[in-house]
Motif scaffolding. Sequence first.
Motif, PDB file in Angstrom:
ATOM      1  N   ALA A  46       0.852  -1.339  -0.185  1.00 30.42           N
ATOM      2  CA  ALA A  46      -0.248   0.007   0.043  1.00 30.42           C
ATOM      3  C   ALA A  46       0.820   1.149  -0.069  1.00 30.42           C
ATOM      4  O   ALA A  46       0.617   2.308  -0.580  1.00 30.42           O
ATOM      5  CB  ALA A  46      -0.867   0.030   1.123  1.00 30.42           C
ATOM      6  N   ARG A  47       2.003   1.219   0.686  1.00 31.41           N
ATOM      7  CA  ARG A  47       2.799   2.306   0.865  1.00 31.41           C
ATOM      8  C   ARG A  47       3.517   2.499  -0.563  1.00 31.41           C
ATOM      9  O   ARG A  47       3.450   3.778  -1.073  1.00 31.41           O
ATOM     10  CB  ARG A  47       3.940   2.343   1.777  1.00 31.41           C
ATOM     11  CG  ARG A  47       4.696   3.554   2.060  1.00 31.41           C
ATOM     12  CD  ARG A  47       3.925   4.597   2.641  1.00 31.41           C
ATOM     13  NE  ARG A  47       4.473   6.002   2.612  1.00 31.41           N
ATOM     14  CZ  ARG A  47       4.253   6.917   1.412  1.00 31.41           C
ATOM     15  NH1 ARG A  47       3.380   6.483   0.572  1.00 31.41           N
ATOM     16  NH2 ARG A  47       4.764   7.821   1.347  1.00 31.41           N
ATOM     17  N   GLU A  48       3.994   1.440  -1.292  1.00 33.30           N
ATOM     18  CA  GLU A  48       4.286   1.602  -2.647  1.00 33.30           C
ATOM     19  C   GLU A  48       3.287   2.238  -3.703  1.00 33.30           C
ATOM     20  O   GLU A  48       3.535   3.150  -4.677  1.00 33.30           O
ATOM     21  CB  GLU A  48       4.877   0.440  -3.153  1.00 33.30           C
ATOM     22  CG  GLU A  48       6.245  -0.180  -2.253  1.00 33.30           C
ATOM     23  CD  GLU A  48       6.387  -1.577  -2.593  1.00 33.30           C
ATOM     24  OE1 GLU A  48       5.828  -2.457  -3.281  1.00 33.30           O
ATOM     25  OE2 GLU A  48       7.649  -2.280  -1.977  1.00 33.30           O
ATOM     26  N   LEU A  49       2.108   1.838  -3.566  1.00 36.28           N
ATOM     27  CA  LEU A  49       1.030   2.192  -4.310  1.00 36.28           C
ATOM     28  C   LEU A  49       0.640   3.671  -3.858  1.00 36.28           C
ATOM     29  O   LEU A  49       0.521   4.597  -5.076  1.00 36.28           O
ATOM     30  CB  LEU A  49      -0.221   1.518  -4.084  1.00 36.28           C
ATOM     31  CG  LEU A  49      -0.123  -0.061  -4.431  1.00 36.28           C
ATOM     32  CD1 LEU A  49      -1.390  -0.573  -4.155  1.00 36.28           C
ATOM     33  CD2 LEU A  49       0.323  -0.053  -6.151  1.00 36.28           C
ATOM     34  N   ALA A  50       0.889   4.052  -2.725  1.00 38.35           N
ATOM     35  CA  ALA A  50       0.624   5.442  -2.360  1.00 38.35           C
ATOM     36  C   ALA A  50       1.613   6.262  -2.892  1.00 38.35           C
ATOM     37  O   ALA A  50       1.429   7.455  -3.485  1.00 38.35           O
ATOM     38  CB  ALA A  50       0.437   5.685  -1.104  1.00 38.35           C
ATOM     39  N   HIS A  51       3.000   5.994  -3.146  1.00 38.47           N
ATOM     40  CA  HIS A  51       4.050   6.741  -3.723  1.00 38.47           C
ATOM     41  C   HIS A  51       3.837   6.715  -5.307  1.00 38.47           C
ATOM     42  O   HIS A  51       4.105   7.877  -5.573  1.00 38.47           O
ATOM     43  CB  HIS A  51       5.333   5.689  -3.685  1.00 38.47           C
ATOM     44  CG  HIS A  51       6.035   6.097  -2.306  1.00 38.47           C
ATOM     45  ND1 HIS A  51       6.478   7.196  -1.813  1.00 38.47           N
ATOM     46  CD2 HIS A  51       6.678   5.115  -1.247  1.00 38.47           C
ATOM     47  CE1 HIS A  51       7.245   7.181  -0.790  1.00 38.47           C
ATOM     48  NE2 HIS A  51       7.099   6.068  -0.274  1.00 38.47           N
ATOM     49  N   GLU A  52       3.257   6.033  -5.682  1.00 34.89           N
ATOM     50  CA  GLU A  52       2.634   5.991  -7.441  1.00 34.89           C
ATOM     51  C   GLU A  52       1.729   7.153  -7.451  1.00 34.89           C
ATOM     52  O   GLU A  52       1.861   8.274  -8.310  1.00 34.89           O
ATOM     53  CB  GLU A  52       1.958   4.966  -7.707  1.00 34.89           C
ATOM     54  CG  GLU A  52       2.901   3.633  -7.940  1.00 34.89           C
ATOM     55  CD  GLU A  52       2.330   2.357  -8.586  1.00 34.89           C
ATOM     56  OE1 GLU A  52       1.507   2.579  -9.495  1.00 34.89           O
ATOM     57  OE2 GLU A  52       2.576   1.300  -8.089  1.00 34.89           O
TER      58      GLU A  52
END
Length: 275
Positions: free
Chosen positions: A130-136
Amino acid sequence: MSCFVIGDIQGHLDPLPRLLAAAGADPRTDRFWFAGDLVNRGPRNADTLRFVRNLGEQAISVLGNHDFYLLAIACGAIPRGRDDTLSDVLDAPDREELIAWLRHRPLMHVEGEHALVHAGLLAPWTVRQARELAHEVEGALQGPHWVEFLTRLWGAKPTRWSDDLHGADRLRVIVNAMTRMRMCAPDGEMLLKHKGPIASAPAGALPWFKVPDRRSTTHTIVCGHWSALGYHDGDGVLAIDTGCVWGGALTAVCLETREIYRLKCEQAAAPSGWE
């Protein structure tokens, strides 16, 4: 040093300084996590943005759906609605600085055993994913094509996650989950139309945090957004939107002690030292 998490303010700044003073918070040493929706519906949106911004590195505020709305109308990505209260931001002499500051807020924050997000996380996502997706999303919002991103963001579909999603559909699902979601079908499909309490949800619908096999249970998810749910400390979730904008209360919680501080929103006198 303590960390205080604060629920949705939505432009109702007046109770906040008094609430933080009642909690014994120190703006010089303590830290403050805001669960998103700093603006809209209340009368002091620009002042709210300035207040949180002026806390500097002591404060983290994740983006909520109303924050995205402000960004979208400020850049002309979508037409303005008739019932918002954002004129004080849009007409402010420091409008561009406020919009730029808000545009650079995170969509999600993870620290230790806690993850801060405005609405929730879809069941298939681990906190790390989720944190990686938020970075996107943050990359799109902070990049040179941010107006185009916001223009293509609005909408409710797709309603479920797939690793194969790409482009605008992928970013839209991420944003809708993290800023708009409340209820889901048992298979994880987002039911974005339901805004009320759990008891009035469609048959078979579940709160997002009770969808089977949710993979983010490794952390306590700190969130706001769902005022009809109210304060909820359980199921691996600390939900703290207690409806200040609807005449309820503004809530703060000390993460270290789980001590709760709450102030009715008409109790607005601000003590010296905070504002």
